[in-house]
Write a protein that holds these residues in place. Structure first.
Motif, mmCIF file in Angstrom:
data_model
loop_
_atom_site.group_PDB
_atom_site.id
_atom_site.type_symbol
_atom_site.label_atom_id
_atom_site.label_comp_id
_atom_site.label_asym_id
_atom_site.label_seq_id
_atom_site.Cartn_x
_atom_site.Cartn_y
_atom_site.Cartn_z
ATOM 1 N N LEU A 154 8.626 63.555 31.657
ATOM 2 C CA LEU A 154 9.134 62.453 30.584
ATOM 3 C C LEU A 154 9.537 62.403 29.137
ATOM 4 C CD1 LEU A 154 6.817 59.397 31.993
ATOM 5 C CD2 LEU A 154 9.439 59.755 32.418
ATOM 6 N N PRO A 155 8.672 63.338 28.734
ATOM 7 C CA PRO A 155 9.169 63.843 27.283
ATOM 8 C C PRO A 155 10.711 64.431 27.124
ATOM 9 C CG PRO A 155 6.913 64.412 27.475
ATOM 10 C CD PRO A 155 7.353 64.102 28.757
ATOM 11 N N ASP A 202 0.544 60.120 29.041
ATOM 12 C CA ASP A 202 1.983 60.676 29.118
ATOM 13 C C ASP A 202 3.024 59.620 28.351
ATOM 14 O OD1 ASP A 202 2.179 62.806 31.269
ATOM 15 O OD2 ASP A 202 0.833 61.308 32.175
ATOM 16 N N ILE A 203 2.823 58.492 28.238
ATOM 17 C CA ILE A 203 3.700 57.550 27.670
ATOM 18 C C ILE A 203 3.524 57.959 26.001
ATOM 19 C CG2 ILE A 203 1.844 55.710 27.275
ATOM 20 C CD1 ILE A 203 5.846 55.471 27.745
ATOM 21 N N ALA A 204 2.228 58.424 25.553
ATOM 22 C CA ALA A 204 2.305 58.413 24.165
ATOM 23 C C ALA A 204 2.720 59.852 23.878
ATOM 24 C CB ALA A 204 0.505 58.653 23.776
ATOM 25 N N VAL A 205 2.737 60.728 24.459
ATOM 26 C CA VAL A 205 3.351 62.186 24.268
ATOM 27 C C VAL A 205 5.060 62.103 24.442
ATOM 28 C CG1 VAL A 205 3.295 63.079 26.779
ATOM 29 C CG2 VAL A 205 3.391 64.667 24.774
ATOM 30 N N THR A 206 5.374 61.266 25.434
ATOM 31 C CA THR A 206 6.995 60.790 25.383
ATOM 32 C C THR A 206 7.327 60.202 24.301
ATOM 33 O OG1 THR A 206 6.530 60.693 27.656
ATOM 34 C CG2 THR A 206 8.528 59.706 26.727
ATOM 35 N N PHE A 207 6.502 59.320 23.686
ATOM 36 C CA PHE A 207 6.848 58.282 22.432
ATOM 37 C C PHE A 207 7.117 59.470 21.240
ATOM 38 C CE2 PHE A 207 5.506 56.962 18.364
ATOM 39 C CZ PHE A 207 6.422 56.097 18.005
ATOM 40 N N ARG A 254 6.458 52.757 35.622
ATOM 41 C CA ARG A 254 5.132 52.943 36.091
ATOM 42 C C ARG A 254 3.983 53.517 35.345
ATOM 43 N NH1 ARG A 254 0.745 53.846 36.833
ATOM 44 N NH2 ARG A 254 -0.507 54.693 38.470
ATOM 45 N N MET A 255 4.506 54.636 34.459
ATOM 46 C CA MET A 255 3.639 55.215 33.255
ATOM 47 C C MET A 255 3.446 54.348 32.154
ATOM 48 S SD MET A 255 2.939 57.442 35.398
ATOM 49 C CE MET A 255 1.534 57.971 34.495
ATOM 50 N N SER A 256 4.488 53.393 31.999
ATOM 51 C CA SER A 256 4.383 52.632 30.765
ATOM 52 C C SER A 256 3.454 51.513 30.845
ATOM 53 C CB SER A 256 5.619 52.027 30.241
ATOM 54 O OG SER A 256 6.667 53.207 30.093
ATOM 55 N N VAL A 257 2.855 51.173 31.787
ATOM 56 C CA VAL A 257 1.973 50.083 32.196
ATOM 57 C C VAL A 257 0.596 50.539 32.487
ATOM 58 C CG1 VAL A 257 3.919 48.481 32.686
ATOM 59 C CG2 VAL A 257 2.730 49.511 34.548
ATOM 60 N N GLY A 258 0.291 51.601 32.666
ATOM 61 C CA GLY A 258 -1.097 52.011 33.051
ATOM 62 C C GLY A 258 -1.839 52.832 31.910
ATOM 63 N N ILE A 259 -3.096 53.064 31.952
ATOM 64 C CA ILE A 259 -3.714 53.614 30.882
ATOM 65 C C ILE A 259 -3.574 55.258 31.023
ATOM 66 C CG2 ILE A 259 -5.986 54.058 29.831
ATOM 67 C CD1 ILE A 259 -6.598 51.212 30.880
ATOM 68 N N ASN A 260 -2.698 55.932 30.293
ATOM 69 C CA ASN A 260 -2.334 57.201 30.736
ATOM 70 C C ASN A 260 -1.526 57.854 29.506
ATOM 71 O OD1 ASN A 260 -0.410 59.286 31.845
ATOM 72 N ND2 ASN A 260 -1.731 59.058 33.575
ATOM 73 N N HIS A 310 5.337 52.239 24.439
ATOM 74 C CA HIS A 310 6.491 51.970 25.542
ATOM 75 C C HIS A 310 7.497 51.505 24.545
ATOM 76 C CE1 HIS A 310 9.207 51.444 29.000
ATOM 77 N NE2 HIS A 310 9.368 50.043 28.763
ATOM 78 N N ILE A 311 7.275 50.144 24.095
ATOM 79 C CA ILE A 311 8.063 49.418 22.956
ATOM 80 C C ILE A 311 8.603 50.414 21.977
ATOM 81 C CG2 ILE A 311 8.463 47.598 21.218
ATOM 82 C CD1 ILE A 311 6.391 46.104 22.896
#
Length: 405
Positions: free
Chosen positions: A365-366, A129-134, A121-127, A93-94
């Motif tokens: 999100l991407p 989606d935040i990785a593929v967005t990054f 919401r998706m940046s604080v869970g184990i998921n 997320h950062i």
């Protein structure tokens, strides 16, 4: 090794300790949940003993598993391990916020992105989606705002050996970052289209990028072939999709377009899968305004592209003009259409096979930063910012606090 690391996330690891054994009678309470649980168990009898999430690539889960393993070595409690493992998402997320600011180069629009309820919401869970967005944001940055890096991708002097070697290195780096997105989540495949769009006039770079991606993702495909006799174990996906009657082929495009409505609605604040979201009226109005502003922004951007007035307005609204090759609106639009097309194709494929998996907002999100980019050509940047601040406060005090606390 991969299967052992994935096992760190399984319930089997937890239930060995009697004090941590979950009480499934309390978890599975409603009749609908009991039916779903029974169907889940019945379906699991017909597939190998792997998670129903095994169709996901392993990169995000492996990074989280490394943190979890570190907690094991340090003899951390399960609570400490839980929070430390979630640092995986926080670090992505950062990094995402840093890259998005470099893309947008404007504090107001950056905060509109950062304060969106769904992203938080998706940046604080184990998921994953935040990785593929990054990795998607990083890929788009390299394609459009990477300075000399991007210029080398788009041109390259065939007679200059140093320029040629530099271009080859940068193409391989681009292939690595794009492959990291794909290995975080399969939806990262949409990045192949904008990458090949940028490299289309340089056959050598085009070929090297394609080979690089194949080499980086091939090991996962080989593991799948060895374990499941499939490149991607899609039978696991069928377990978690609701079974529905087959829809006539001619209805598929209309059904898919209609399905995307609530995909955009989720940006109003979809905090979970337990009825935790705004009232239907707010959900609907926010979603319709979001969709309308993006579409109108795209039309304005493309219809006025190249005119001095449009360029001046674009620079005033949000400094997204490229340092080279004019405006990158076409590249961003190609990226948006690519992801929407991928998700639509997956939805149709599931429907043809009698399953229903909804297209959730987190899947977009991407390209969320690109949607905001086009919104900014229609709406004033300060107005967008003030609205985002007010809406996140409304979301916290009227949705999150009452429903969670």
């Amino acid at each position: 090794i991969v299967r052992d690391l994935i096992d760190l996330y399984s319930w089997n690891k937890l239930v060995k300790d009697k004090n941590l054994k979950p009480d499934f009678k309390k978890i599975v309470s409603s009749p609908l949940q009991k039916m779903s649980a029974k169907k889940y168990v019945d379906d699991r009898k017909n597939i190998p003993a792997v998670s129903t999430q095994s169709y996901h690539p392993p990169l995000y889960h492996l990074t989280g598993a490394l943190l979890y393993k570190t907690c094991e070595l340090l003899n951390c409690s399960i609570v400490q391990a839980y929070y430390l493992t979630r640092l995986t998402s926080l670090l992505f997320h950062i990094g995402l916020l840093f890259i998005v600011y470099r893309l947008l180069a404007n504090w107001y629009i950056w905060l509109v992105f950062a304060l969106n309820p769904l992203l938080l919401r998706m940046s604080v869970g184990i998921n994953n989606d935040i990785a593929v967005t990054f990795f998607s944001a990083l890929t788009i940055y390299l394609l459009s705002k990477g300075g000399s890096f991007t210029r080398s991708l788009r041109s390259g002097d065939q007679d200059d050996p140093s320029a040629s070697s530099g271009q080859a290195r940068n193409v391989v780096i681009l292939g690595l970052v794009t492959s990291a997105a794909i290995m975080s989540k399969l939806s990262g495949l949409f990045l192949l289209i904008p990458c090949l769009y940028v490299l289309r006039r340089n056959f050598r770079a085009f070929f090297l990028f394609t080979v690089s991606c194949l080499l980086f993702i091939a090991p996962w495909f080989l593991v799948n072939l060895n374990l499941y006799n499939q490149l991607v174990p899609t039978y696991a996906l069928s377990v978690i999709c609701k079974q529905i009657p087959l829809v006539p082929i001619w209805q598929m495009p209309f059904k898919t377009l209609f399905e995307f409505r609530h995909t955009f609605y989720h940006f109003a604040g979809f905090y979970g899968w337990n009825e935790v979201y705004p009232p239907k009226f707010v959900f609907t109005v926010y979603g319709l305004l979001f969709i309308t502003s993006v579409i109108v922004g795209i039309v304005i951007t493309l219809s006025s592209s190249g005119s001095p007035r449009a360029n001046a307005r674009g620079s005033k609204m949000v400094k997204l003009d490229s340092h080279f090759h004019g405006n990158d609106s076409i590249l961003y639009l190609v990226s948006i259409v690519s992801l929407l097309g991928f998700l639509g194709a997956m939805f149709i494929w599931n429907s043809i096979n009698g399953g229903y998996c909804d297209i959730q907002g987190r899947y977009l999100l991407p390209i969320f930063v690109l949607l905001i980019y086009f919104q900014s050509y229609l709406l004033n940047r300060k107005s967008l910012f003030y609205f985002s601040v007010l809406y996140i406060l409304y979301s916290i005090f009227s949705i999150l606090i009452p429903r969670y606390y």
